[in-house]
Enzyme design. Structure first.
Site, short mmCIF file in Angstrom:
data_model
loop_
_atom_site.label_atom_id
_atom_site.label_comp_id
_atom_site.label_asym_id
_atom_site.label_seq_id
_atom_site.Cartn_x
_atom_site.Cartn_y
_atom_site.Cartn_z
N GLU A 1 0.84 -1.20 0.00
CA GLU A 1 0.00 0.00 0.00
C GLU A 1 0.88 1.25 0.00
OE1 GLU A 1 -4.35 0.14 1.68
OE2 GLU A 1 -3.01 0.90 3.22
N HIS B 1 7.21 -27.32 1.76
CA HIS B 1 6.35 -28.37 1.22
C HIS B 1 5.22 -27.78 0.38
CE1 HIS B 1 8.48 -31.24 3.74
NE2 HIS B 1 8.56 -30.22 4.57
N LYS C 1 -13.36 1.40 -3.56
CA LYS C 1 -14.42 1.75 -2.60
C LYS C 1 -15.55 2.47 -3.32
CE LYS C 1 -11.66 2.50 1.58
NZ LYS C 1 -11.13 3.55 2.43
#
Ligand SMILES: O=P(O)(O)OC[C@H]1O[C@H](O)[C@H](O)[C@@H](O)[C@@H]1O
Length: 644
Positions: free
Chosen positions: A423, A452, A557
């Site tokens: 950000e 793994h 938004k």
């Protein structure tokens, strides 16, 4: 016969010129002609490999060349950069020793030897670093370091209030710290208690917040929360309840919220709910709060008597908490960004309530900040990190940052850093207004376990990353270790996996940084946070971007708001059709037409499918698999809505 590594070892700064077919003049004068030609062949081979290693290279020779960001000056001048990783063991050891950074008081080491930056690169970067150091100094003195928002950037003052640019801010920091400490003590001692808990005191914390108002507290809880949190101190209590000292609601996902509330069960009556939002108006957080308040009402509890707000003064949340008379309110300062708020009330209050030593956290951060103030690059750990990031990603984010902490309790560090780094650095425009499309992608979970999962690709697959190993020297508290086979403890395996992975990656030209701490303590974790906060700040200066705003988040938004507004129109249109006699199911085209939003038909389809899946609309004909066949109506007519 001279091999490529012999030629390299003649100079630790060796960097092959791109695409040359002759060895450079630095090769030994005693090298025979035949050995030169062999060396040059392998050199050429290596360079060819380097080119394919860097699909995002900005070389004009590269058919998938990435667009050169305007106004960005890279010391590489966008030429292909070949591997400069030292392979000769003696030269590598020398590089390791020469570059090893140690912070004695913190017991923290930083090894940058496995990133192949050269002396030539360092020289070119030095002026940029000096400018970055100057910018950090100005920032700490109270400059408007976030020009787009006209804000100061003061997270460094939180751990050293004396640095605050005026006494008003210093007092604000100190008094908030005193108040939150006292509050935490009073909650833990039972002086402040919930009205209707059978325990007669608070036993649990529920944190409600998102992004920077959640990630820090989540990371800290995972890293540092004691196994016996003080809120669960009574023996009776411990035998009958879950011992997790804090739960989080950090998304507007109804099922996720229900799960957390269900986990709390009857303990809701003794749960202190901390609602965190800097702006105090984040819709997700508001939704979560409304959901939690409903759960309180359903359980016959008075939320206000158990609610705490951490937010900016006079925000919507602050006003709500004040008017409703919540238990307490703590300020979030204008000059502290969400992603750097761990050392404000946002991080400190939940930590203190869990019995985490916040003084030590602040002390660790302050010590690290102090170390990061030197203008000597070699002795500045944050600058060294930024240097490595710049080298590894060509200063344009061409490689991802993989964070591998070899300690389970640091699992959430990469998640925390994702926001801090991405950000802050992920920006479209530079400070000079030029388009730069900067950023560095961050991911990772925990070392050992990740072996793994995706280490296979790191070792052999696409070379689009650099690794940061986080090493913790101490396996277990003293006196608890044991040998599960002769001479080997469980922790030795983890150590072996770290060292083995580091070596195996390096062996295949994959560079890495290693940060080593002695133990995961409040102090070392505070230092880690401060280290990365500063590295991000310095790196942002190097690439000339504003690290402290997030304009891109607004677009999503805003678009989400538009979707909700369209959903309301769709509902109104469907409601009107459903109130007719007989009910008139509508096609998607008809709905879109009546919403005056024909160009939004795909979104209307998604809205209808979403409502149908949640029993809020009924499909009369067709199926969601073939959108054109759908006819939709509402289950019932809402007459009030019609005339609203
Ligand atoms: O703390 P709040 O104001 O609720 O904001 C929560 C989050 O909102 C946005 O997503 C911002 O991009 C984040 O930086 C911030 O941390």
């Amino acid at each position: 016969m001279a091999s490529i590594s012999h030629i390299r070892s003649s100079s630790s700064t060796f960097k092959p010129e791109p695409f040359i077919t002759k060895p450079s003049g630095s090769s030994s004068p005693t090298t025979s002609i035949s050995s030169i030609s062999i060396a040059s062949k392998s050199l050429f081979k290596e360079q060819a490999r380097c080119r394919s290693d860097r699909p995002y290279s900005l070389s004009p020779l590269n058919s998938v060349a990435r667009e050169v960001p305007t106004g960005l000056s890279s010391p590489f001048d966008f030429a292909p950069k070949c591997s400069t990783l030292e392979k000769d063991p003696h030269a590598l050891w020398k590089r390791y020793v020469d570059w090893l950074y140690q912070h004695k008081e913190l017991g923290l080491f930083l090894d940058v030897s496995r990133i192949g930056f050269t002396d030539e690169f360092l020289e070119k970067m030095e002026p940029k670093f000096q400018m970055a150091f100057k910018a950090m100094k100005e920032l700490e003195k109270g400059a408007i370091a976030n020009p787009d928002e006209g804000r100061m950037v003061g997270h460094y003052w939180l751990r050293n209030p004396k640095l605050a640019p005026n006494s008003f801010l210093r007092v604000q920091i100190e008094s908030t710290l005193d108040a939150l400490r006292k509050f935490a003590d009073d909650v833990i001692s039972g002086k402040i208690k919930p009205p209707s808990s059978p325990e007669g005191r608070f036993t649990q914390i529920l944190s409600v917040g998102i992004g920077g108002s959640a990630l820090g507290p989540q990371f800290i809880a995972e890293a540092l929360a004691p196994d016996n949190p003080p809120l669960k101190a009574s023996a009776d209590y411990q035998s009958t309840h879950n011992l997790v000292g804090i739960e989080f609601i950090d998304n507007t996902d109804p099922a996720g919220i229900d799960h957390q509330i269900a986990q709390l069960g009857p303990e809701l009556a003794s749960t202190l709910v901390i609602v965190i939002s800097k702006s105090g108006g984040t819709p997700e957080t508001r939704n979560c709060l409304l959901e939690v308040q409903k759960a309180f009402r359903d359980a016959g509890l008075d939320f206000a008597k158990q609610g705490v707000a951490i937010t900016q003064e006079n925000s919507l949340l602050d006003n709500t908490a004040r008017i409703e008379g919540w238990v307490a309110r703590f300020p979030m300062f204008d000059w502290v960004g969400g992603r750097t708020s761990e050392m404000s009330a946002v991080g400190l209050l939940p930590a203190a309530l869990q019995g985490i030593d916040i003084r030590e956290m602040l002390a660790g951060a302050a010590l690290m900040d102090e170390a990061n103030r030197t203008t000597e690059l070699r002795n500045n750990p944050a600058a060294l990190l930024a240097l490595c990031w710049y080298w590894a990603t060509d200063g344009v984010g061409s490689k991802d940052m993989v964070i591998l902490p070899y300690k389970d309790s640091l699992l959430l560090f990469s998640r925390y850093l994702q926001q801090l780094v991405m950000e802050s650095l992920g920006k479209e425009f530079g400070l000079d207004g030029n388009r730069v499309n900067q950023g560095i992608s961050v991911y990772g979970n925990k070392g050992g376990t990740d072996q793994h999962a995706y280490i296979q690709q790191l070792r052999e697959g696409v070379h689009n990353f650099f690794v940061t190993f986080i090493e913790v020297l101490r396996n277990r508290p003293p006196g608890h270790d044991w040998e599960l086979e002769p001479g080997v403890t469980c922790g030795d395996y983890l150590f072996g996996m770290l060292q083995g992975t580091r070596a195996a990656l390096y062996g295949n030209d994959r560079g890495s940084i290693t940060v080593t701490i002695q133990e995961v303590t409040s102090r070392s974790v505070g230092a880690l946070i401060a280290l990365y906060e500063r590295a991000v700040g310095i790196y942002a200066s190097l690439i000339n971007i504003n690290a402290y705003h997030q304009p891109g988040v607004e677009a999503g938004k805003k678009a989400a708001g538009e979707v909700l507004a369209l959903q309301k129109r769709v509902l109104a249109v469907l409601n009107e059709a459903s109130c007719k006699e007989p009910v008139e199911p509508l096609t998607l085209e008809e709905v879109a037409d009546q919403c005056h939003a024909l160009e939004q038909i795909e979104m209307i389809y998604k809205i209808v499918a979403h409502m149908a899946a949640n029993d809020r609309a009924l499909i009369a004909e067709g199926s969601c698999g073939s959108p054109r066949s759908i006819k939709v109506f509402l289950g019932e007519c809402n007459v009030d809505e019609m005339y609203a």
